[in-house]
Write a protein that holds these residues in place. Sequence first.
Motif, PDB file in Angstrom:
ATOM      1  N   THR A  26      21.491 -25.972  -4.177  1.00 40.81           N
ATOM      2  CA  THR A  26      20.245 -26.731  -4.244  1.00 40.81           C
ATOM      3  C   THR A  26      19.967 -27.174  -5.682  1.00 40.81           C
ATOM      4  O   THR A  26      19.567 -28.317  -5.927  1.00 40.81           O
ATOM      5  CB  THR A  26      19.068 -25.882  -3.729  1.00 40.81           C
ATOM      6  OG1 THR A  26      19.339 -25.477  -2.385  1.00 40.81           O
ATOM      7  CG2 THR A  26      17.776 -26.675  -3.767  1.00 40.81           C
ATOM      8  N   GLY A 268      22.640 -30.629   0.709  1.00 37.27           N
ATOM      9  CA  GLY A 268      21.556 -29.803   0.189  1.00 37.27           C
ATOM     10  C   GLY A 268      21.812 -28.313   0.230  1.00 37.27           C
ATOM     11  O   GLY A 268      20.981 -27.527  -0.240  1.00 37.27           O
ATOM     12  N   GLY A 281      16.793 -28.238  -0.322  1.00 40.26           N
ATOM     13  CA  GLY A 281      18.067 -28.906  -0.566  1.00 40.26           C
ATOM     14  C   GLY A 281      18.233 -30.138   0.311  1.00 40.26           C
ATOM     15  O   GLY A 281      18.767 -31.158  -0.130  1.00 40.26           O
TER      16      GLY A 281
END
Length: 333
Positions: A26, A268, A281
């Motif tokens: 992330t 993500g 994310g």
Amino acid sequence: MTATSQRVVTTRSARAGAHIGRHGQTIAIAVMLVVLLVFFALSADRFATAGNMLNLMRQIAPTLIVAVAMTFVISTSGIDLSVGSTVALSGSLLAIVLKQGWDPTLALIAVLALGAAVGFVNGWFSAYHGIPPFIVTLAMLSIMRGTALRATEGYSTPIDSELWIVQLGQGRIAGVPIPAILAVLIALAGWVVLTRTPFGRYVIGLGSNGESLRRTGVNIRKVGLAVYVLTGVAAALAGVLIATRLSSGSSNAGSGFELEVITAVVLGGTSLFGGRGSMLGTIFGALTLGVIANGLVLLHISPFYVQIVQGAILLLAIFANSKVWTRFGAVRK
């Protein structure tokens, strides 16, 4: 330095390392997003303007909405390939029933119910009958796209711009596009559900060890069914936003949409193998894809390269997901 202070420093370092390990991907995509924003701001004259930023928010809203729901699906180790076709069918049917004189509110409810029904079918076959989600949703992809083509016979159906429902795709509140506001609210709700509710824990548990979760008394079939219903509704809403933004419903809408959504989720940090999901994310991933598409267009690069870039990013994201971050986590432990 005393032994006690050394232990304190070591403990803090361990906690920091653990935090970075859990959220490493992330953080990486957030850094990548910032780099892309700076690059395109310096290289494309109109990129950093307020008008372009608002336009960018409107464009990525459908992707973000479906990506939020897809995060739940992929966290359970499932996948939904039918979202693009559901977008096309939802937008097409919305335009058709509005042209026939349906009340816009009733039409909206009917289209969202259609999305829920599509998700229910996907979840029923996957969760209750053990058919691989890839096969089920691939079949639904074909069924939904074919139904959209049959309903429209390949032609776009216009939507009367005087109807209030058009404001869902074209309207603004305090200068901010309504699709962007809806996307932010849905992303916030998705983050709360995934990280702060029992359902979110069940989703992650189903992806990591479904049998153990079942033995605790959780009905894992209902959890599996619910995530597909959520994705179906999200895809239908995305279809409504796209159709109302363009003032027409088309059976060609949503082509390649599933690739974009899955790329945003995996980029993500959500694991394709289940058991790990990152809503933050996913938000960064959707923004990154939107920035790349918007920036390339402003640099007068052929839009056909966008799909090439998205495919390459998906491949690299899966590689990082399954190899790089897995090894990083092992080293950290």
